[in-house]
Design an enzyme around this catalytic site. Structure first.
Site, PDB file in Angstrom:
ATOM      1  CE  LYS A  29      -7.909  -0.069   8.798  1.00  0.00           C
ATOM      2  NZ  LYS A  29      -6.664  -0.747   8.408  1.00  0.00           N
ATOM      3  NE  ARG A  50       0.013  -5.382  15.416  1.00  0.00           N
ATOM      4  CZ  ARG A  50       0.827  -5.382  14.374  1.00  0.00           C
ATOM      5  NH1 ARG A  50       2.129  -5.258  14.547  1.00  0.00           N
ATOM      6  NH2 ARG A  50       0.358  -5.517  13.151  1.00  0.00           N
TER       7      ARG A  50
HETATM    8  N1  BES Z   1      -7.877  -4.695  10.599  1.00  0.00           N
HETATM    9  C1  BES Z   1      -6.628  -4.422   9.988  1.00  0.00           C
HETATM   10  C2  BES Z   1      -6.120  -5.559   9.108  1.00  0.00           C
HETATM   11  C3  BES Z   1      -6.898  -5.845   7.859  1.00  0.00           C
HETATM   12  C4  BES Z   1      -6.536  -5.273   6.668  1.00  0.00           C
HETATM   13  C5  BES Z   1      -7.931  -6.747   7.853  1.00  0.00           C
HETATM   14  C6  BES Z   1      -7.223  -5.557   5.507  1.00  0.00           C
HETATM   15  C7  BES Z   1      -8.629  -7.037   6.689  1.00  0.00           C
HETATM   16  C8  BES Z   1      -8.267  -6.456   5.519  1.00  0.00           C
HETATM   17  C9  BES Z   1      -5.574  -4.162  11.052  1.00  0.00           C
HETATM   18  O1  BES Z   1      -6.023  -3.576  12.220  1.00  0.00           O
HETATM   19  C10 BES Z   1      -4.579  -3.223  10.455  1.00  0.00           C
HETATM   20  O2  BES Z   1      -4.951  -2.111  10.190  1.00  0.00           O
HETATM   21  N2  BES Z   1      -3.366  -3.688  10.267  1.00  0.00           N
HETATM   22  C11 BES Z   1      -2.343  -2.878   9.705  1.00  0.00           C
HETATM   23  C12 BES Z   1      -1.078  -3.129  10.482  1.00  0.00           C
HETATM   24  C13 BES Z   1       0.019  -2.162  10.165  1.00  0.00           C
HETATM   25  C14 BES Z   1      -0.342  -0.779  10.651  1.00  0.00           C
HETATM   26  C15 BES Z   1       1.285  -2.635  10.825  1.00  0.00           C
HETATM   27  C16 BES Z   1      -2.169  -3.297   8.245  1.00  0.00           C
HETATM   28  O3  BES Z   1      -2.296  -4.472   7.926  1.00  0.00           O
HETATM   29  O4  BES Z   1      -1.951  -2.409   7.431  1.00  0.00           O
HETATM   30 MN    MN Z   2      -6.064  -1.487  12.112  1.00  0.00          MN
END
Ligand code: BES
Ligand code: MN
Ligand code: ZN
Length: 497
Positions: free
Chosen positions: A273, A347
């Protein structure tokens, strides 16, 4: 320390308290107890409200003198809006206003419960009041040197309602303790909540709470073929845990499985991230925290259904041991997943947990997960996305959430998007590749692991944390979902498949 709530018949003029809070409705209509205040002030209340522009709107509060002629040392008027439009969430928010106004004193008294229309159940109003006061006074001060903790310790509720009001207050206090535990767990820094430490904290929370707790370590997770949990965890020095909690009351009516995403820190893994994207990722175990918290009150509240919780706990980190984009994991149910983005880790661990859950053949499954940023884009910070494979079950979840004042909104799981998850090398891939509809493709991925058992999915990525105070919701971890889950397993009826 949690606040104690006590119902009394003592009248508003004589009740002993540091602060007396009385409701005022739209148009400066005095609620129960306000007449006694007006009398003590020689009939000057209406003039005073008008002078300072206080008109009884929701959220307003006005300190007025007690004139030395009341049992209470000070008085605050709580604006409530239109009397016949006050709902339980209005009561919670008024409770929160009371709590903030009373944070510098030890005891408060209020007439709020009896001031509301008879169409609202007294016990439910009392419960909502206790929730609003307890949750509105929430603070996370563990790491604050200059902590200014709220001093409020006792709230007296002036009511003719007697035992049923006291029962409502007790229930509200219990529910609030659970939400508070979840908020604390979410606000705790990741360094202090490794999967092992969080599993221990859950064990401690649930000791003596009428449930059995089983914790699997890494070796046992591998032996149980949970390739998603083991795979996500392998980049971290902190070993995973899988917590299973069982509440099985004698003569249980139905059975429900609760699944919660427990990523104690989500760096994204090798699909790392941005710095900003990581700032709040200690929050990524909010689903697991909400489920564990809900489990802690089932016995005390006399829930008549069997409830089993499945909590995969991992840390998602990049390292020489981490899963790589392109790696293939085998989930507990035998399906293989090509991991193209290691940041879509929730997931993967939920796939194992859902598989384990459906093997026990529950009547219904619900999972809570901070799953996608896309859901926050769609619904904002305060509303959770609700998906599932069974309309009857989805409707039940929606009803429970609405009754407790947690906002959820249905999203579809369009079958025509399923092919976006087709993989060249495995049964399914963990991301759709395209840019849009990320909350839905995540939901479609989870659906692959439910085997047709009625299942609902709450994407709580938005409401799990609040970026500012708002009524009884306090900035930081919110404990979203705890109250919906408690209501849901209390009122559960088996959905037809
Ligand atoms: N934990 C995150 C989702 C999230 C994002 C929660 C912002 C709270 C605030 C999750 O694990 C994630 O990183 N999801 C990705 C999925 C993508 C890689 C398909 C996302 O939402 O960017
Ligand atoms: Mn994630
Ligand atoms: Zn995550």
């Amino acid at each position: 320390m949690s606040i104690t709530f006590r119902a009394t018949k003592t009248d508003a003029g004589r009740v002993k308290a540091d602060l007396l809070a009385v409701p005022v409705f739209s148009g400066r209509a005095l609620g129960a107890g306000a007449a006694a205040v007006d009398e003590a002030l020689g009939g000057t209340l209406a003039g005073f409200m008008e002078e300072v522009g206080f008109d009884g709107s929701p959220g307003e509060a006005l300190a007025v003198p007690a004139g030395g002629r009341l049992g209470a040392k000070a008085v605050v008027l709580l604006g409530m809006g239109e009397r016949d439009q006050v709902g339980l969430d209005g009561v919670r928010n008024a409770g929160a206003t009371l709590a903030r106004r009373a944070s510098k004193v030890q005891s408060a008294a209020t007439t709020l419960v009896d001031a509301l229309p008879d169409s609202l159940d007294r016990a439910a109003v009392a419960q909502a009041l206790a929730e609003g006061v307890a949750l509105g006074s929430y603070q996370f001060l563990k790491y604050k040197g200059d902590a200014k903790a709220s001093k409020l310790a006792r709230v007296t509720v002036i009511t003719q309602g007697g035992a049923s009001v006291q029962a409502g207050l007790d229930r509200g206090a219990r529910v609030s303790d659970a939400v508070t535990w979840a908020r604390d767990a979410v606000n705790e820094p990741s360094a202090a909540k490794s999967p092992a430490a969080l599993a221990d904290a859950i064990r401690k929370l649930l000791r003596g709470k009428g449930v059995t707790v089983k914790v699997l370590d890494r070796t046992q997770i591998l032996r149980e073929r949970m390739g998603g949990v083991a795979g996500v965890a392998q980049g971290s020095d902190q070993e995973p845990r899988f917590v299973q909690v069982t509440y099985a009351p004698a003569g249980a009516r139905g059975s429900i499985a609760l699944v919660g995403k427990g990523v104690v820190f989500d760096s994204g893994g090798l699909s790392i991230k941005t710095a900003g994207g990581m700032e709040t990722m200690k929050t990524d175990m909010s689903g697991a925290a909400a489920v564990a918290a809900a489990m802690s009150v089932l016995s005390d509240l006399g829930v008549k259904n069997k409830v089993v919780a499945y909590l995969p706990l991992v840390e998602n980190m990049p390292s020489g041991h981490a899963i790589r984009p392109g790696d293939v994991l085998t989930i507990r149910n035998g399906k293989t997943v090509e991991v193209l983005n290691t940041d879509a880790e929730g997931r993967l661990i939920l796939a194992d947990a859902l598989s384990l859950a459906y093997e026990a053949k529950p009547d219904a499954i619900i999972d809570l997960a901070t799953l996608t940023g896309a859901c926050v884009v769609a619904l904002g910070e305060k509303v959770a996305g609700l998906m599932g494979n069974n309309d009857e079950w989805i409707t039940q979840v929606r009803g429970a959430a609405d009754r407790v004042g947690e906002s959820v909104w249905p999203l579809p799981l369009p079958q025509e998007y399923r092919k976006l998850l087709d993989s060249e090398v495995a049964d399914v891939k963990n991301v759709s590749g395209g840019g849009y509809g990320g909350a839905l493709t995540a939901g479609l991925f989870l659906k692959e692991f439910t085997n047709g058992v009625p299942w609902a999915h709450l994407d709580i990525a938005g409401p799990a944390r609040a970026s500012s105070d708002d009524g009884y919701v306090v900035k930081g971890g919110t404990g979203f979902g705890v109250r919906t889950l408690i209501e849901l397993v209390t009122t559960f009826s088996k959905p037809s498949s």
